[in-house]
Structure formats: C-alpha cells, structure tokens
Scaffold this active site. Structure first.
Site, mmCIF file in Angstrom:
data_model
loop_
_atom_site.group_PDB
_atom_site.id
_atom_site.type_symbol
_atom_site.label_atom_id
_atom_site.label_comp_id
_atom_site.label_asym_id
_atom_site.label_seq_id
_atom_site.Cartn_x
_atom_site.Cartn_y
_atom_site.Cartn_z
ATOM 1 N N SER A 201 0.841 -1.197 0.000
ATOM 2 C CA SER A 201 0.000 0.000 0.000
ATOM 3 C C SER A 201 0.875 1.247 0.000
ATOM 4 O O SER A 201 2.055 1.172 -0.365
ATOM 5 C CB SER A 201 -0.942 -0.031 1.203
ATOM 6 O OG SER A 201 -1.932 0.960 1.069
ATOM 7 N N ASN A 202 0.345 2.367 0.383
ATOM 8 C CA ASN A 202 1.123 3.609 0.405
ATOM 9 C C ASN A 202 0.622 4.521 1.527
ATOM 10 O O ASN A 202 -0.321 4.187 2.229
ATOM 11 C CB ASN A 202 1.061 4.294 -0.966
ATOM 12 C CG ASN A 202 -0.361 4.653 -1.331
ATOM 13 O OD1 ASN A 202 -0.982 5.510 -0.725
ATOM 14 N ND2 ASN A 202 -0.907 3.945 -2.320
ATOM 15 N N HIS A 203 1.262 5.673 1.642
ATOM 16 C CA HIS A 203 0.993 6.538 2.805
ATOM 17 C C HIS A 203 -0.222 7.453 2.686
ATOM 18 O O HIS A 203 -0.462 8.273 3.560
ATOM 19 C CB HIS A 203 2.206 7.438 3.060
ATOM 20 C CG HIS A 203 3.394 6.707 3.591
ATOM 21 N ND1 HIS A 203 3.361 5.993 4.757
ATOM 22 C CD2 HIS A 203 4.653 6.581 3.110
ATOM 23 C CE1 HIS A 203 4.548 5.459 4.985
ATOM 24 N NE2 HIS A 203 5.353 5.802 3.989
#
Ligand code: C5P
Length: 388
Positions: A201-203
C-alpha cells in the site's frame, strides 16, 4: 448566534443588531459565563427572541432543544468564540447548550475567535483552530491590535461589520451551485494483497479526497466517494463505496462515472499488484525472495478515454521534474486539469492538514499558496465550476 464568555461579548450586541438590519432572523445561545459579560436581556431585546442558556427553563421545565436550534438556523455563528469553547468544540465536549447545539448542527458553522494574543498563539489553540477548519468550520480571522488585556497582538475579534460581511459571503457561497450535478471522487490508498496477511500500500490518508467530496456535497452535488483504505468518517451527504484493491477501485469508479458530470481522481492507486495472490500465508525460508508484480489498470486514463463532455480532474504527486511530468499526465490521461503537489514542499503531502498545489490546464498554471486541504478543495471546485 452563539455568545461565549469573552470581553468581546460586548460587541455581540452590535453584531446581533447588524444581523437583524441585514435581514436575518436571530436566536441567541449563550454560555453561562457569557451572561457575566453581556446580559441576556440585551441580547433578547436585540434579537427579538428568548435567549437560551440552560438546557431547560428552571421555571416551567421547558426543554431547550439543541437539535431544533441547529435545524432552525442556516448558519451557527459563534462570536465571540473563546479559546475554551473552541477547544471543547474540537474535542467534542458538550457541557453546555451552545456546545450541544454545535455538535448537533448540520448547517454552516462560523466562529469569530476572541482572546488574548498569547492564548491565540498557543499551539493548543492553533491546533484546535486547524481541527475545526479541517472539519469545515469557517474561521473569521481575528485582527491584530490593542487587546482588552492591554497587550498588543493577534486575538482581537473581527469587527461586527466584518463578521456580517463574512456570514453573508459564506451563505451566498454555499448556495447550492452544484445542485443536480453528479460527481465521482476517488480517495485514499489502495491495498494489494500478497497473501491473506500481507499487502502493498502507500501513505495516502485520503484527507484531500474527503475534503473534495465534502465541499462538492455542500455545494449541492450528488457525490460518490470511492474510497480505499483510510480512517476518515464519511462526509455528510456523501455516498461512500469502500474498496481495497486497484481492481475493485476500477470497477466501482467505472460504474459511478456513468451518469456523472465529472470525476476527481484523488486516490493513490497502486501501479503494480502481485501477479499471484497466495491463498495461504507465505512461509519464510532462509533465502531471499521476490514477488512478481503486474501492472494495474490506470483508472484515470480509462475514464479519460470515454469521458466525452464530462469533466475529469487528476492529481500528480511528483518528486522530480514536477511540471514536465504533470503536463505529460494531463495529456496522457485526458484530464481537464491536474493538481500538482510536490513532496518537497513543507506542509504538503501525506497526512498533513495543509497542502500547496498548482492547478495546471492546457493553457495556464495557477500556483496556490500553502493552505488547508479544505481551502485547496474549495479552489479546485471553484475551477471546476468555471469549466462546467
Ligand atoms: O500516473 P500517476 O499515478 O502519477 O497519476 C496520478 C493520477 O492518476 C491521480 O489522479 C490518480 O488518482 C490517478 N490514477 C488512477 N489509477 C491508477 C493510477 C493513477 O486513477 N492506476
């Protein structure tokens, strides 16, 4: 109109009078301490309505419903708003009628802070102002100058004339300028499963996309928010479709784009996803390992291909060659305009409440100063309105 216990409460009388002259109907809620600064009789006489302070009338037991007050008004204006009241509003404390009214209000809420300059500058107060702003409360900026304490600095309540002008502007802005329009907004991070336990995923927190959805809804639009992983609450009046993977986001977005007048692609979508998802937890071994990734579908580009007259707005988060990359994306994905934010900018990017962006279309580029994500949302939607 809410009045709290600040010395600036003496200006609440003039403010109430000016609101009446401007054609408003006014009902006043006071905090218990506000009564020490200005009498309920003054406010009742000027507003031509009884004043609410207690939850019920001790003489006859009549219940003062905070809900009906909130429903009655087009706008709840708290002036003066003390540091204490704003802190309680930010924290959701409801220990007086004004605060319960605020918590149940579904209308436009505006505050005109009034306090000493040191209280105003305190990080706690600044934080609370930011929290309220982020939640859509309109802050009527305090002025600088001589304060009742004798100190000089920022914290003076805006003058009643300025407050009335701010209320008039805010209420006319919130005219339902997008009534009858339908929008898709994508927001948040996608989650790509590796196995039943792990993911890529990502931030992204979704704050920018949620601010956009909320602002669109406030202007009367029908909004479908296709949301990846976030821990934000669904904005009032918005239909949210929860998804995890880029593939799910693609499906939900294509469906919501049908019959829409426009879409804002704000989600941070994975470009790659594991080629195979293991059905049971991958066991570790002593060797290194590699996960083969395959490309995901580009949702924005797919909508760009079929968009026709519909409006399509994209985002670009770049670390290098920002402008060139953003302009390339504008063309490639067939956006009407693109919002460029740079991770290099202080106060912009993941998780923070502020953003510094440029709006780029085929012929122009507008650089906006650092502002709250909510204000950025307003500017983006202003531009959308000029294009519709
Ligand atoms: O190409 P890049 O990911 O930088 O483009 C960003 C823009 O494209 C954003 O508006 C993002 O929401 C959108 N996008 C998308 N689907 C993807 C990748 C990006 O909608 N698979």
């Amino acid at each position: 109109m809410g009045v709290t216990g600040s010395i600036a409460a003496y200006k609440a009388a003039v403010l109430c009078r000016l609101l009446k002259v401007a054609g408003a109907e006014v009902k006043v809620v006071m905090t218990p301490l506000a009564k020490e600064f200005i009498t309920p009789l003054t406010m009742a006489t000027l507003s031509k309505n009884p004043i609410a302070v207690e939850f019920y009338n001790p003489e006859n037991g009549d219940w003062h419903s905070h809900i009906s007050l909130g429903e009655w008004a087009d706008c709840m204006l708290i002036a003066p708003a003390t540091a204490n009241t704003m802190a309680k509003m930010a924290a959701g404390i409801a220990d007086n009628l004004l605060l319960t009214t605020y918590l149940s209000a579904r209308n436009l809420v505006m505050v005109a802070p009034a306090m000493d300059c040191d209280m105003f500058a305190h990080p706690a107060t600044q934080h609370n102002l930011e929290v309220l702003r982020e939640r859509g409360v309109e802050i009527i900026e305090s002025g600088e100058g001589e304060l009742a304490s004798g100190l000089v600095g920022k914290g003076r309540m805006a003058e009643p004339e300025q407050i009335v002008a701010a209320v008039e502007a805010a209420l006319s802005e919130k005219k339902k300028s997008l009534q009858g329009k339908r929008f898709l907004v994508t927001a948040g991070a996608t989650v790509e499963a590796i196995d039943p336990v792990r993911f890529i995923s990502n931030h992204s927190t979704g704050k920018m996309g949620y601010a956009l959805a909320e602002e669109l809804a406030e202007r009367g639009a029908e909004v479908t928010l296709v949301s990846g992983r976030t821990n934000l609450a669904v904005p009032r009046g918005v239909r949210r479709v929860d998804v995890l993977s880029a593939e799910q986001m693609y499906e939900a977005s294509v469906e919501a784009f049908e019959g829409a007048d426009g879409a804002i692609m704000c989600a941070a979508v994975a470009d790659y996803t594991p080629a195979e998802v293991a059905t049971s937890k991958i066991k570790k071994s002593d060797d290194d390992m590699a996960i083969r990734l395959k490309r995901t579908r580009d949702i924005a580009a797919s909508l760009g291909e079929v968009k026709g007259e519909r409006l399509l707005v994209g985002f670009a988060l770049e670390t290098d060659n920002e402008r060139v990359n953003a302009e390339a994306k504008l063309a490639k994905k067939n956006f009407d305009f693109i919002v460029l934010n740079s991770l290099r900018e202080k106060g912009a990017g993941f998780g923070v409440d502020t953003n510094r962006v440029s709006l780029i279309d085929r012929t122009s580029r507008e650089e906006l100063p650092l502002m709250s994500k909510r204000e950025v949302a307003e500017r983006i939607i202003d531009k959308i309105e000029t294009l519709l």
